[in-house]
Design a protein around this motif. Sequence first.
Motif, short mmCIF file in Angstrom:
data_model
loop_
_atom_site.label_atom_id
_atom_site.label_comp_id
_atom_site.label_asym_id
_atom_site.label_seq_id
_atom_site.Cartn_x
_atom_site.Cartn_y
_atom_site.Cartn_z
N VAL A 148 -5.84 23.58 1.72
CA VAL A 148 -6.23 22.18 1.74
C VAL A 148 -5.89 21.58 3.10
O VAL A 148 -4.76 21.72 3.57
N ALA A 149 -6.85 20.94 3.72
CA ALA A 149 -6.61 20.18 4.95
C ALA A 149 -6.17 18.79 4.50
O ALA A 149 -6.94 18.08 3.86
N CYS A 150 -4.93 18.44 4.77
CA CYS A 150 -4.44 17.15 4.25
C CYS A 150 -3.84 16.26 5.33
O CYS A 150 -3.25 15.23 5.02
N HIS A 151 -4.00 16.61 6.57
CA HIS A 151 -3.49 15.78 7.67
C HIS A 151 -4.66 15.25 8.49
O HIS A 151 -5.81 15.60 8.25
N GLY A 152 -4.37 14.42 9.45
CA GLY A 152 -5.42 13.86 10.30
C GLY A 152 -6.37 13.00 9.49
O GLY A 152 -5.96 12.19 8.66
N THR A 153 -7.66 13.20 9.69
CA THR A 153 -8.65 12.37 8.99
C THR A 153 -8.63 12.61 7.49
O THR A 153 -9.00 11.74 6.72
N PHE A 154 -8.17 13.79 7.07
CA PHE A 154 -8.12 14.10 5.64
C PHE A 154 -6.97 13.40 4.93
O PHE A 154 -6.92 13.39 3.70
N ALA A 155 -6.07 12.80 5.66
CA ALA A 155 -5.01 11.99 5.05
C ALA A 155 -5.58 10.64 4.58
O ALA A 155 -4.99 9.98 3.74
N TRP A 156 -6.72 10.25 5.12
CA TRP A 156 -7.33 8.97 4.80
C TRP A 156 -8.43 9.08 3.76
O TRP A 156 -8.73 8.13 3.06
N LYS B 168 -10.80 12.18 1.22
CA LYS B 168 -11.04 13.57 0.83
C LYS B 168 -12.30 14.12 1.52
O LYS B 168 -12.46 15.32 1.61
N HIS B 169 -13.16 13.26 2.00
CA HIS B 169 -14.43 13.70 2.59
C HIS B 169 -14.75 12.95 3.88
O HIS B 169 -15.80 12.31 3.98
N PRO B 170 -13.87 13.00 4.89
CA PRO B 170 -14.15 12.24 6.11
C PRO B 170 -15.41 12.71 6.82
O PRO B 170 -16.10 11.90 7.45
N GLN B 171 -15.73 14.00 6.72
CA GLN B 171 -16.94 14.49 7.38
C GLN B 171 -18.19 13.88 6.75
O GLN B 171 -19.07 13.40 7.44
N ARG C 203 -4.94 19.35 -6.32
CA ARG C 203 -4.70 18.25 -7.27
C ARG C 203 -3.62 17.31 -6.74
O ARG C 203 -3.74 16.09 -6.87
N ARG C 204 -2.58 17.86 -6.11
CA ARG C 204 -1.53 17.01 -5.51
C ARG C 204 -2.11 16.19 -4.35
O ARG C 204 -1.86 15.00 -4.22
N TYR C 205 -2.89 16.86 -3.50
CA TYR C 205 -3.52 16.18 -2.37
C TYR C 205 -4.45 15.07 -2.85
O TYR C 205 -4.40 13.94 -2.36
N LYS C 206 -5.28 15.36 -3.85
CA LYS C 206 -6.22 14.37 -4.40
C LYS C 206 -5.47 13.17 -4.94
O LYS C 206 -5.83 12.01 -4.68
N GLY D 138 -4.86 6.71 0.30
CA GLY D 138 -5.93 6.86 1.30
C GLY D 138 -6.58 5.54 1.68
O GLY D 138 -6.23 4.46 1.17
N LEU D 139 -7.54 5.62 2.57
CA LEU D 139 -8.23 4.44 3.08
C LEU D 139 -8.88 3.63 1.97
O LEU D 139 -8.75 2.41 1.93
N PHE D 140 -9.58 4.30 1.05
CA PHE D 140 -10.28 3.56 0.00
C PHE D 140 -9.30 2.94 -0.99
O PHE D 140 -9.56 1.86 -1.52
#
Length: 142
Positions: free
Chosen positions: A36-44, A46-49, A104-107, A114-116
């Motif tokens: 799981v990528a959970c840092h950087g943009t993915f900290a804000w 789940k689907h920054p791309q 599941r923990r990341y989500k 997160g941002l939203f």
Amino acid sequence: MAFSLWGSSIVVLLLIYAMSTAQFGLRFSNLTYRGVACHGTFAWSKHPQYISKNMSWWMIDVPFIGVDLAGGLSNSLSLLGVNFVYYLRAKYEERCLSRAPSYRRYKAHVDQHGLFARLRAKVGSTHRRRADGGATTGSEDH
């Protein structure tokens, strides 16, 4: 000034997309779990791309509505279809990744912090203040 802000916003969204893609590095795979990528943009998000790519497409498309209404509306309807495909893809990825406890923990973290989640909290507090007639709590009165 408005054109530079609009264009700069498109560039920022594309940079977010590029940063998110680069963040995966060698782990990048569409439908294979490789952590799981959970840092950087993915900290804000789940689907920054997906979000940044789709938002940049809208910002690129919207100005053309004023130039050619029929063409602009046609492009917008097509773009809505593409957005829906990305939404379905995101939901499918989440369903597949949810098998992993780390995802599941990341989500749960992103859903709460997160941002939203922050935007929902901000909108909710603004809505509650308006519903209360602008009343403040005792801690805000000084």
